[in-house]
Design an enzyme around this catalytic site. Sequence first.
Site, PDB file in Angstrom:
ATOM      1  N   GLU A 294     -25.177 -17.333 -31.934  1.00  0.00           N
ATOM      2  CA  GLU A 294     -26.531 -17.425 -31.382  1.00  0.00           C
ATOM      3  C   GLU A 294     -27.624 -16.999 -32.366  1.00  0.00           C
ATOM      4  O   GLU A 294     -28.496 -16.195 -32.059  1.00  0.00           O
ATOM      5  CB  GLU A 294     -26.622 -16.600 -30.075  1.00  0.00           C
ATOM      6  CG  GLU A 294     -25.642 -17.081 -29.018  1.00  0.00           C
ATOM      7  CD  GLU A 294     -25.776 -16.378 -27.678  1.00  0.00           C
ATOM      8  OE1 GLU A 294     -26.672 -15.546 -27.536  1.00  0.00           O
ATOM      9  OE2 GLU A 294     -24.968 -16.662 -26.783  1.00  0.00           O
TER      10      GLU A 294
ATOM     11  N   GLU B 275     -17.108 -21.607 -24.534  1.00  0.00           N
ATOM     12  CA  GLU B 275     -17.314 -20.624 -23.445  1.00  0.00           C
ATOM     13  C   GLU B 275     -17.652 -21.316 -22.120  1.00  0.00           C
ATOM     14  O   GLU B 275     -18.496 -20.904 -21.373  1.00  0.00           O
ATOM     15  CB  GLU B 275     -18.448 -19.660 -23.803  1.00  0.00           C
ATOM     16  CG  GLU B 275     -18.285 -18.964 -25.139  1.00  0.00           C
ATOM     17  CD  GLU B 275     -19.403 -17.976 -25.422  1.00  0.00           C
ATOM     18  OE1 GLU B 275     -20.174 -17.645 -24.507  1.00  0.00           O
ATOM     19  OE2 GLU B 275     -19.506 -17.517 -26.583  1.00  0.00           O
TER      20      GLU B 275
HETATM   21  C1  XIL Z   1     -21.019 -11.789 -22.453  1.00  0.00           C
HETATM   22  C2  XIL Z   1     -19.880 -11.180 -21.634  1.00  0.00           C
HETATM   23  O1  XIL Z   1     -19.355 -12.173 -20.771  1.00  0.00           O
HETATM   24  C3  XIL Z   1     -20.392  -9.999 -20.825  1.00  0.00           C
HETATM   25  O2  XIL Z   1     -19.286  -9.386 -20.164  1.00  0.00           O
HETATM   26  C4  XIL Z   1     -21.040  -9.003 -21.765  1.00  0.00           C
HETATM   27  O3  XIL Z   1     -21.576  -7.966 -20.988  1.00  0.00           O
HETATM   28  C5  XIL Z   1     -22.147  -9.678 -22.572  1.00  0.00           C
HETATM   29  O4  XIL Z   1     -21.619 -10.793 -23.300  1.00  0.00           O
HETATM   30  N1  XIL Z   1     -22.612 -15.883 -25.046  1.00  0.00           N
HETATM   31  C6  XIL Z   1     -21.673 -15.227 -25.766  1.00  0.00           C
HETATM   32  C7  XIL Z   1     -20.794 -14.211 -25.124  1.00  0.00           C
HETATM   33  O5  XIL Z   1     -21.427 -15.583 -26.928  1.00  0.00           O
HETATM   34  O6  XIL Z   1     -20.357 -13.206 -26.035  1.00  0.00           O
HETATM   35  C8  XIL Z   1     -21.480 -13.562 -23.945  1.00  0.00           C
HETATM   36  O7  XIL Z   1     -20.491 -12.793 -23.273  1.00  0.00           O
HETATM   37  C9  XIL Z   1     -22.033 -14.649 -23.021  1.00  0.00           C
HETATM   38  C10 XIL Z   1     -23.040 -15.496 -23.746  1.00  0.00           C
END
Ligand code: XIL
Length: 349
Positions: free
Chosen positions: A141, A269
Site C-alpha cells: 500500500e 486478500e
Molecule cells: C489487517 C488485519 O486483517 C487486521 O486484523 C489488522 O488489525 C490490521 O490489518 N490490507 C492489508 C492487510 O494489507 O495487512 C490488512 O490486514 C487489511 C488491509
Amino acid sequence: IKCATISTVDPAFDPVITKAARDMPLTKYGQVLTSEFNAVVIEHHLKWSPLVCTLPGPIDQTAPPTNYLGRYDFHHVDTMVDFALKHNMEVKGHVLVWHVTSPPCLEDMSPDEVGSAVKRHIFTTMGYFRDRIQIWDVVNEALASDGTLVENVFYRKMGPSYIEQCFRWAHEANPRAVLIYNDNKVEGCGYGSDDNPRYRKNAPLQAKSDGFYNLLKDLVGRGVPVHGAGMQAHFSAGGVKHQRPPTPSMVKRQIRRIGELGLKVNISEMDVRVSKLPQDEALRSRAQTCIYRDILTAALSEPSFDGVWLWGFTDRHTWVKNFYYDDRPLIFSEVYERKDSYEGVKCAL
Ligand code: XIL
C-alpha cells in the site's frame, strides 16, 4: 495454482493453531483450514510492530529506539508457520514494510536511522524464516488513490526510492524468495463493457490501477528484484462505488498487462462484503457468489496469474467485522458450513 488460503491464523482469537501445533486434535478451524486450502498467509503477527512492540515489560523509552527495534518475538508466528508446514501448506510472509503497522518511533528517527532500522528488520525477519517462508509481500500500500506514492514515513525519511531499496535488501536477505509488491483498489484496467450493476465499469480509481502498473513497470525497467504483484481484492457487493469490483474483463486486462512485464500476479486478500446490500439473504448470497466466481474465472484465464489468497475463510473470523459487525464476506459460515460463495470459488478453480 495455489488456491485460496487463509489469513486468519491468529491465535489471539482462535487458539486452534497454537493447540494444533502441539499435536492436539484439530478443532473445526484447523480441520477446514488443512483440508480445504494449500497455503497460509498470516493476517497480523508477521508485521513489524507485532514482532517488536508486544514483548512483555515496558519498552525502555530512554534507550535509543534501535535497542527495542532489535527485540523480536517470533513465537506466535513460529506456531502458525510450523502448523502450516506440518500440514504441507505454503506460507506467505505478509508484510515487511507497511507504514500502517510499523513502529511509531520511526517518526522520531533520522533518515539514516530509519534506513538502518528498515534494513535490519528485513534481514532479521527474512533471515529468521529463511528456510520456511519463500514468498514475501515486501512493500504494501505505497500508492495513494491518484496513483502517486503515499508520503508515508518511509517516503519522508528515505525518499521515493525506499521501495526499490526494500526489494534489493529483501533479495539480498533471501535470494531464493519470491518478492511481491501488494496494494488495494488496483484490480482493474481500462473500462468495462459489462452492463451488470454488480461491477463498476468506469473504475473511479483507474488512476490507482494505472499507478500500480506504472510503479511495477518502473521497478522492472530498473532491474529491481520484484517478482510478483498482489492485488488485494477487498470488494463489496453493494457498497460504495469504489469498493464494488471492477468488471471481470477489467481484472483480466490488468493481470494481462502486468504479466507482460514478466511478473506473476496474485489476488492477495480477497473478501466480498455484502452488508450494504438489502437484507434479502438470497440476494446477498447470489451477488457474493457471482463476484467470487466471475472475478476468479477471469483471473485464472491469465497465464501470469498464480494464486488467490482469501483474507480469512470463515465469517466467524473476518477483519471486516471491525467495520461492519453484521457482514459475512467469506466462503464458510460462522459455524464452518460451506456457503454458496464456496461453490463460486470452486466453480472458478
Ligand atoms: C489487517 C488485519 O486483517 C487486521 O486484523 C489488522 O488489525 C490490521 O490489518 N490490507 C492489508 C492487510 O494489507 O495487512 C490488512 O490486514 C487489511 C488491509
